[in-house]
Each structure stands twice: as C-alpha cells, then as structure tokens.
Design a protein around this motif. Structure first.
Motif, PDB file in Angstrom:
ATOM      1  N   LEU A 127      14.965 110.355 101.217  1.00 11.95           N
ATOM      2  CA  LEU A 127      15.066 111.616 100.487  1.00 11.95           C
ATOM      3  C   LEU A 127      14.012 111.698  99.393  1.00 11.95           C
ATOM      4  CD1 LEU A 127      18.936 112.051 100.088  1.00 11.95           C
ATOM      5  CD2 LEU A 127      17.399 113.452 101.473  1.00 11.95           C
ATOM      6  N   PHE A 128      13.751 110.559  98.746  1.00 17.66           N
ATOM      7  CA  PHE A 128      12.741 110.541  97.700  1.00 17.66           C
ATOM      8  C   PHE A 128      11.361 110.835  98.280  1.00 17.66           C
ATOM      9  CE2 PHE A 128       9.529 108.298  95.185  1.00 17.66           C
ATOM     10  CZ  PHE A 128       9.698 108.957  93.982  1.00 17.66           C
ATOM     11  N   CYS A 129      11.050 110.239  99.418  1.00 16.96           N
ATOM     12  CA  CYS A 129       9.756 110.488 100.069  1.00 16.96           C
ATOM     13  C   CYS A 129       9.601 111.971 100.414  1.00 16.96           C
ATOM     14  CB  CYS A 129       9.625 109.639 101.330  1.00 16.96           C
ATOM     15  SG  CYS A 129       9.489 107.870 101.010  1.00 16.96           S
TER      16      CYS A 129
ATOM     17  N   ALA B 129      16.391 115.005  90.794  1.00 14.24           N
ATOM     18  CA  ALA B 129      15.759 116.317  90.907  1.00 14.24           C
ATOM     19  C   ALA B 129      16.414 117.323  89.967  1.00 14.24           C
ATOM     20  CB  ALA B 129      15.835 116.815  92.348  1.00 14.24           C
ATOM     21  N   ARG B 130      17.735 117.263  89.869  1.00 16.36           N
ATOM     22  CA  ARG B 130      18.462 118.183  88.990  1.00 16.36           C
ATOM     23  C   ARG B 130      18.092 117.935  87.522  1.00 16.36           C
ATOM     24  NH1 ARG B 130      23.400 121.054  89.687  1.00 16.36           N
ATOM     25  NH2 ARG B 130      24.467 121.491  87.709  1.00 16.36           N
ATOM     26  N   SER B 131      17.957 116.673  87.135  1.00 15.30           N
ATOM     27  CA  SER B 131      17.601 116.349  85.755  1.00 15.30           C
ATOM     28  C   SER B 131      16.147 116.695  85.453  1.00 15.30           C
ATOM     29  CB  SER B 131      17.858 114.863  85.485  1.00 15.30           C
ATOM     30  OG  SER B 131      19.239 114.566  85.570  1.00 15.30           O
ATOM     31  N   LEU B 132      15.266 116.476  86.428  1.00 15.04           N
ATOM     32  CA  LEU B 132      13.858 116.840  86.235  1.00 15.04           C
ATOM     33  C   LEU B 132      13.704 118.347  86.042  1.00 15.04           C
ATOM     34  CD1 LEU B 132      12.128 114.565  88.893  1.00 15.04           C
ATOM     35  CD2 LEU B 132      11.894 114.381  86.412  1.00 15.04           C
ATOM     36  N   LYS B 133      14.533 119.108  86.727  1.00 16.40           N
ATOM     37  CA  LYS B 133      14.478 120.566  86.627  1.00 16.40           C
ATOM     38  C   LYS B 133      14.741 121.033  85.200  1.00 16.40           C
ATOM     39  CE  LYS B 133      16.446 124.740  88.707  1.00 16.40           C
ATOM     40  NZ  LYS B 133      17.436 125.263  89.695  1.00 16.40           N
ATOM     41  N   LYS B 134      15.542 120.273  84.447  1.00 19.21           N
ATOM     42  CA  LYS B 134      15.890 120.654  83.079  1.00 19.21           C
ATOM     43  C   LYS B 134      14.768 120.355  82.087  1.00 19.21           C
ATOM     44  CE  LYS B 134      20.887 120.183  83.708  1.00 19.21           C
ATOM     45  NZ  LYS B 134      21.187 121.612  83.409  1.00 19.21           N
ATOM     46  N   LEU B 135      13.776 119.576  82.509  1.00 16.47           N
ATOM     47  CA  LEU B 135      12.630 119.301  81.646  1.00 16.47           C
ATOM     48  C   LEU B 135      11.570 120.374  81.830  1.00 16.47           C
ATOM     49  CD1 LEU B 135      12.172 115.457  82.196  1.00 16.47           C
ATOM     50  CD2 LEU B 135      13.305 116.582  80.283  1.00 16.47           C
TER      51      LEU B 135
ATOM     52  N   SER C 252       9.325 118.839  97.034  1.00 20.81           N
ATOM     53  CA  SER C 252      10.012 119.386  95.865  1.00 20.81           C
ATOM     54  C   SER C 252       9.015 119.600  94.728  1.00 20.81           C
ATOM     55  CB  SER C 252      11.126 118.445  95.398  1.00 20.81           C
ATOM     56  OG  SER C 252      11.604 118.831  94.124  1.00 20.81           O
ATOM     57  N   LYS C 253       8.997 120.810  94.167  1.00 16.82           N
ATOM     58  CA  LYS C 253       8.039 121.097  93.092  1.00 16.82           C
ATOM     59  C   LYS C 253       8.323 120.259  91.856  1.00 16.82           C
ATOM     60  CE  LYS C 253      10.559 125.052  91.125  1.00 16.82           C
ATOM     61  NZ  LYS C 253      10.463 126.483  90.762  1.00 16.82           N
ATOM     62  N   HIS C 254       9.581 119.873  91.657  1.00 16.20           N
ATOM     63  CA  HIS C 254       9.916 119.080  90.473  1.00 16.20           C
ATOM     64  C   HIS C 254       9.398 117.649  90.602  1.00 16.20           C
ATOM     65  CE1 HIS C 254      12.217 122.493  89.310  1.00 16.20           C
ATOM     66  NE2 HIS C 254      13.092 122.357  90.273  1.00 16.20           N
TER      67      HIS C 254
END
Length: 235
Positions: A165-167, A133-139, A173-175
């Motif tokens: 957590l993924f589900c 999620a943290r890495s997706l946020k940077k895209l 999660s918007k990301h």
C-alpha cells in the motif's frame, strides 16, 4: 498533557504565476510579518533591526564556526518522534515541553539556520499507511516538503499489505508524493505471541517485496523487534 498538533500558522501566499515572479525577492511590509510560499518567515532586517542584527553577530554563540552551531541546533531540535492520531494528525509526545522550538525565536540568524529543523529532524510515525496518509493530509504542503523520515509500525502479518500500500501511495497519492525531502522509510515490525521464526518470516517477506521498492528515491529499512504487538499497543 493533551497531544498537540505539530504546527500552526497562517495560510501561505499563492504560487507565483511565472518563473520571473518566482525569482523575485519578496519585500517585508512596513509593519507585521511576511511568510514565504514555503511557510518560512521572511526575517530580512529592516530599519533599526539591522543594527540589532550586527550586535547579535558578536555574541559568543554566533561567532562559533557554522559546523559547531549546526551540531548544537540538531541536539536541541532533533531526535523527536511524532505519532499519528486518527483525529488530530501527527502529534508531538505529551512529554515534549511547550517551548520545544523556542530556539527559533531567539534571533533572525538562528531562525534562518534552524527554521526547517523541527520537521526535518523529526520521525513521523503511523501504524498503517491509511493512517499516515490521513495525518499527512492535515499538514500544509510546505510542512510535508520538509519531512525526511517516515516510520510505519506494523505487526508481521500486516507487513506485506502495508508495504505494498505504501508503494502504491508513493506513486499515486498526492500527500505521499509531496514528501519531496523524504530520505528514509522505516518499517518497524513487532512480533506476535506464540509464533516461532518471526524474524525469518519478516526477512523472507521483505526479500519478496524488494523489487517493488528498489526504484524508490529513498532508503527503505525494515527492523524487527522482539517486543510483542499487544505490548506496544499498551505502552
């Protein structure tokens, strides 16, 4: 070579206010370049560029059937694995050459046919859902919309927690919800030393969690490897 961020670029234009304006063809400025809202370049030829495009169409490569060209593009641009870094986000491997996407700069037609492939044909890997999620946020949103394959590398003790957590992330999660092109999620499960029956335990866990992922609009595949978790971390 130090890890590199997956992509850079100028900020995309704001979303159109109405459907009518969204369907409108955006013209290129007289100078410079223009990006569509999805982050792709507008490569519509202007002026003397039209003659150049016609000459390029006569090249042996571009005269090949589209199906063959598409296979060539996939061989050149596909099969990459970008791993997440807590600070930098998803990064290309140090072994990837600097000109890995040079094909896109060849000509307008090739760019039009290949622009989404570098992201769409890449597997994005993370060790935890939080890290993903943290890495997706940077895209950029336009980049997340091109991702088709996501991979989680976990050891078997953490598999139930990470999958749950993924589900939750996919639903809330918007990301994660912005991964509109997501087609496959791979759960790579690594074993731990001195543990018998790891594969059976992993399969049992997956069966237990199956009801929570059956309604997902993409495939979820769980693969077990005999490689030890500590060996994976040290590789």
């Amino acid at each position: 070579m130090a890890p590199r961020k997956t992509a850079v670029g100028d900020k995309a234009p704001k979303a159109p206010a109405t459907k009518k304006s969204a369907d409108k063809v955006v013209k290129r400025p007289a100078r410079g370049y223009h990006k569509f809202r999805n982050g792709l370049l507008n490569v519509t030829p202007k002026g003397g560029e039209k003659e150049l495009v016609k000459r390029n169409e006569k090249s042996p490569l571009l005269r090949m059937p589209a199906e063959i060209r598409n296979k060539i593009w996939k061989l050149v641009l596909g099969g990459k694995l970008y791993e997440s870094d807590w600070t930098l986000g998803f990064c290309s491997p140090p072994t990837e050459p600097e000109d890995a996407t040079a094909l896109l700069r060849t000509c307008r037609q090739i760019y039009s046919e290949t622009a989404i492939m570098p992201l769409a044909l890449t597997t994005f890997s993370a060790e935890t859902v939080r890290e993903a999620a943290r890495s997706l946020k940077k895209l950029k949103p336009s980049q997340r919309k091109q991702i088709t394959t996501l991979q989680l590398t976990v050891y078997w003790h953490s598999m139930p927690t990470e999958l749950e957590l993924f589900c939750l992330g996919i639903r809330h999660s918007k990301h994660f919800r912005s991964l509109l092109a997501l087609r496959e999620v791979r759960i790579m499960v690594y074993s731990v030393p001195d543990l018998d029956g790891t594969r059976e335990k992993v399969e049992a866990m997956y069966e237990h969690l199956k009801p929570s992922i059956q309604d997902m609009p993409f495939a979820v595949k769980v693969d077990y490897t005999h490689q030890r978790w500590r060996d994976y971390l040290n590789s």
